[in-house]
Design an enzyme around this catalytic site. Structure first.
Site, PDB file in Angstrom:
ATOM      1  CG  PHE A  87      -2.043   0.983   1.129  1.00 34.96           C
ATOM      2  CD1 PHE A  87      -3.146   0.729   0.334  1.00 34.96           C
ATOM      3  CD2 PHE A  87      -2.000   2.165   1.843  1.00 34.96           C
ATOM      4  CE1 PHE A  87      -4.186   1.637   0.249  1.00 34.96           C
ATOM      5  CE2 PHE A  87      -3.024   3.082   1.766  1.00 34.96           C
ATOM      6  CZ  PHE A  87      -4.134   2.821   0.962  1.00 34.96           C
ATOM      7  CB  SER A 121       1.407  -0.136   7.397  1.00 35.21           C
ATOM      8  OG  SER A 121       2.193   0.515   6.421  1.00 35.21           O
ATOM      9  CG  PHE A 122      -3.737  -3.581  10.242  1.00 30.06           C
ATOM     10  CD1 PHE A 122      -4.007  -2.710  11.289  1.00 30.06           C
ATOM     11  CD2 PHE A 122      -4.234  -4.870  10.306  1.00 30.06           C
ATOM     12  CE1 PHE A 122      -4.762  -3.128  12.383  1.00 30.06           C
ATOM     13  CE2 PHE A 122      -4.987  -5.292  11.392  1.00 30.06           C
ATOM     14  CZ  PHE A 122      -5.250  -4.421  12.442  1.00 30.06           C
ATOM     15  CB  ALA A 145       4.252   4.791   3.232  1.00 29.09           C
ATOM     16  CB  ILE A 147      -0.427   9.036   3.504  1.00 28.96           C
ATOM     17  CG1 ILE A 147       0.989   8.637   3.069  1.00 28.96           C
ATOM     18  CG2 ILE A 147      -0.698  10.505   3.183  1.00 28.96           C
ATOM     19  CD1 ILE A 147       1.233   8.744   1.577  1.00 28.96           C
ATOM     20  CG  HIS A 153      -8.149   3.571   7.859  1.00 23.43           C
ATOM     21  ND1 HIS A 153      -8.569   2.340   8.297  1.00 23.43           N
ATOM     22  CD2 HIS A 153      -7.173   3.338   6.933  1.00 23.43           C
ATOM     23  CE1 HIS A 153      -7.885   1.391   7.670  1.00 23.43           C
ATOM     24  NE2 HIS A 153      -7.039   1.973   6.844  1.00 23.43           N
ATOM     25  CG  PHE A 178       8.216   1.539  13.496  1.00 26.45           C
ATOM     26  CD1 PHE A 178       7.115   0.735  13.287  1.00 26.45           C
ATOM     27  CD2 PHE A 178       8.066   2.910  13.378  1.00 26.45           C
ATOM     28  CE1 PHE A 178       5.880   1.285  12.977  1.00 26.45           C
ATOM     29  CE2 PHE A 178       6.841   3.468  13.070  1.00 26.45           C
ATOM     30  CZ  PHE A 178       5.743   2.655  12.867  1.00 26.45           C
ATOM     31  NE  ARG A 192       9.392  13.000   7.395  1.00 31.61           N
ATOM     32  CZ  ARG A 192       9.121  14.257   7.016  1.00 31.61           C
ATOM     33  NH1 ARG A 192       8.758  14.504   5.751  1.00 31.61           N
ATOM     34  NH2 ARG A 192       9.193  15.258   7.875  1.00 31.61           N
TER      35      ARG A 192
END
Length: 220
Positions: A87, A121-122, A145, A147, A153, A178, A192
């Protein structure tokens, strides 16, 4: 007979007194207070006290206490798992690229790196925990990532990813680093991921090397 010169009956210094008394009275000026500027040198006593307070620490170190640190060069044979979220792939691909380039720069062999792709990421923590408990890896990189959008959420995913990665490392007993960006917008994320703020994927890899070296050589 010549007249004697006139004499004044006023006491000596009276004319001076008259001039002073006729002058307007002024309130005495208060002495200006002096405060040291933030950049001014500290008093010698304070500097001496500060130095003295550090002496026991130096003495203790000299007495044989050890300071254990990982090494970026002593990484022979270290193996790494990389869990990367698909994602926001435009960002996570750049982060992954930065991590792999950092591994190469510090002579980590490609065959000692395993990349696992997950939907978002979950899902990173559960994959990181599984890799960590396999016993095949010295450290796990977690790259994603998140956003911010118009709903909550973002908070749920960001918090779950952070706490999940921490718990994965604790339960597996190896470093789970992390490397999930949590940004307000896409511009922040891209900055970044190789932009003006550097590449956080590369920083994650460097942290993983140092932590894996620390665990392998000092905390095993």
């Amino acid at each position: 007979m010549a007249a004697s010169p006139a004499t004044s009956s006023a006491p000596a210094g009276a004319s001076s007194f008259a001039r002073l008394s006729s002058a307007p009275l002024r309130a005495p000026r208060a002495a200006a207070a002096s405060f040291p500027s933030p950049n001014s040198a500290r008093p010698a006593a304070l500097v001496a006290d500060a130095r003295a307070s550090r002496l026991p620490v130096v003495a203790a170190a000299a007495a044989g206490h050890q300071r254990l640190m990982g090494s970026l060069t002593n990484n022979e044979g270290l193996r790494f798992g990389v869990v990367v979220a698909r994602f926001n792939e435009i960002v996570t691909n750049l982060l992954l690229q930065g991590a792999l380039e950092a591994f190469e720069r510090y002579s980590v062999k490609a065959e000692n790196i395993t990349v696992v792709s997950v939907p978002g990421s979950f899902e990173i923590p559960v994959a990181a925990q599984k890799l960590g408990k396999s016993g095949k890896y010295d450290a796990i990189l977690c790259i994603g990532a998140v956003i911010r959008g118009d709903t909550t959420h973002y908070d749920a995913v960001a918090n779950s990813a952070a706490s999940g990665v921490l718990n994965a490392g604790l339960s597996a007993g190896i470093p789970c680093v992390f490397g999930v960006l949590t940004c307000d917008d896409m511009d922040q994320a891209l900055n970044r991921a190789g932009g003006k703020a550097g590449n956080k994927g590369a920083e994650t890899a460097i942290t993983a090397i140092e932590m894996a070296s620390l665990f392998r050589h000092h905390l095993a």
